[in-house]
Design a protein around this motif. Sequence first.
Motif, PDB file in Angstrom:
ATOM      1  N   SER A 114      -4.158  10.358  -7.831  1.00  0.00           N
ATOM      2  CA  SER A 114      -5.478  10.453  -7.198  1.00  0.00           C
ATOM      3  C   SER A 114      -5.684   9.325  -6.194  1.00  0.00           C
ATOM      4  N   ASN A 165      -6.358  18.033  -2.347  1.00  0.00           N
ATOM      5  CA  ASN A 165      -6.225  18.231  -3.790  1.00  0.00           C
ATOM      6  C   ASN A 165      -5.010  19.102  -4.106  1.00  0.00           C
ATOM      7  N   THR A 221      -9.358  15.119  -9.692  1.00  0.00           N
ATOM      8  CA  THR A 221      -8.926  13.977  -8.877  1.00  0.00           C
ATOM      9  C   THR A 221     -10.105  13.086  -8.499  1.00  0.00           C
TER      10      THR A 221
END
Length: 414
Positions: free
Chosen positions: A336, A346, A389
């Motif tokens: 992340s 993502n 994330t």
Amino acid sequence: MKKPLLIGPFTQLLPMTGLPIKGALKDEQLPIIENGGILIADGKILKVGVFDALKSADVDIHHIDGKHVCLPGFVDSHTHICFGGTRARDYAYRNAGKTYLEIAKAGGGIWDTVTQTRRASQDELVEGILSRSQKHLKNGITTIEVKSGYGLSVDEELKMLRAIKKANETSNMTLVPTCLAAHMKPKDWNQDKEYLEVIINELFPIIKTENLAHRVDAFVEESAFSPEEIKPYFQKAKEMGFDITVHADQFTTGGSQVAVDFDAVSADHLEASTEKEIQLLAKSNTIATALPGASLGLGCAYTPARKILDAGGALSIASDHNPGSAPMGDLLTQASILGTFEKLSNTEVLSGITFRAAAALRLTDCGKLEAGAQADFVIFPTDNYQEITYHQGQLKPIEVWKNAAPSTKNLNHD
């Protein structure tokens, strides 16, 4: 006869299918099945689709109440979780401004871990692997690559590889062993070339006989092995049927060229890679593996992940969990954070820890939720996959399934 088991419904199910191995990915490309379900039997996935469409009298149902997102079990394609001791002193020295050389002279560095690992028994190493792998499992990782490399002698490397094999037989996870006997030049060896020859002639045949690993790695770096030194080593490994992977371009370039020349499965680190190396990797079949945990641990630049993807390369993201440069061992947090600094979508982050990471291990039965794959999946308590994330690893899975069984439940959630 036992009926297949239908699990769901999930608010969002992300199968991670239909996406390419190489190149940039937009979030608009991410397949999302709303109110999805997974039909499993005998440890494998039979079918993935809309939950209500998979229901029938011929299936049992494991009902998921509330709003949840389901993804494939995460794959950590580069770790060093077989080791003895700690390097907390190194971390303190590094943050206090001491250089790598100064830390090594003070008794730290990789050799410190080699010394502590040699002191550990095989059973102690097994216990350490199992403990660390269970932490990974709770965080949604169901497949972990595990390297040797802290033995640096035939007997000690065998001890490590046998410990990894025993842990794999004991654990409810999939552990993928890699021989990293060429991690650094042993301080107690007089002739560097002879060391590699002994590994080739004495260690490799035993690895083959005992089925201890199918992969060989080496640290190609000025402080370890030069490209010229390692080429005969890799050549022999390939001739013996081992897959090749490389610690490449961490501090200086040269390793990625070796990786491409030997058609390595992956080139890992790449923090020092320039445009030349990025283009080289992008045009090859070698997967670039970013190790943000090492960047965080050392306070150095990240792998140029954005440039690699934009050039058409394949990007895996791994934790590099080790006692020295990457002690955190939290793959989702690291991935992340890499996404933030490298501006990754993502979809690129999640691909890097699922099917693209599986490809870096030459695995085709994990990293995706599709018919025939292992029933490995992770369930998060949210109705929006973007939250995963967004919380940078702090949103924990509520359930992790491995081989069609719920391996762990996070009791922090109702």
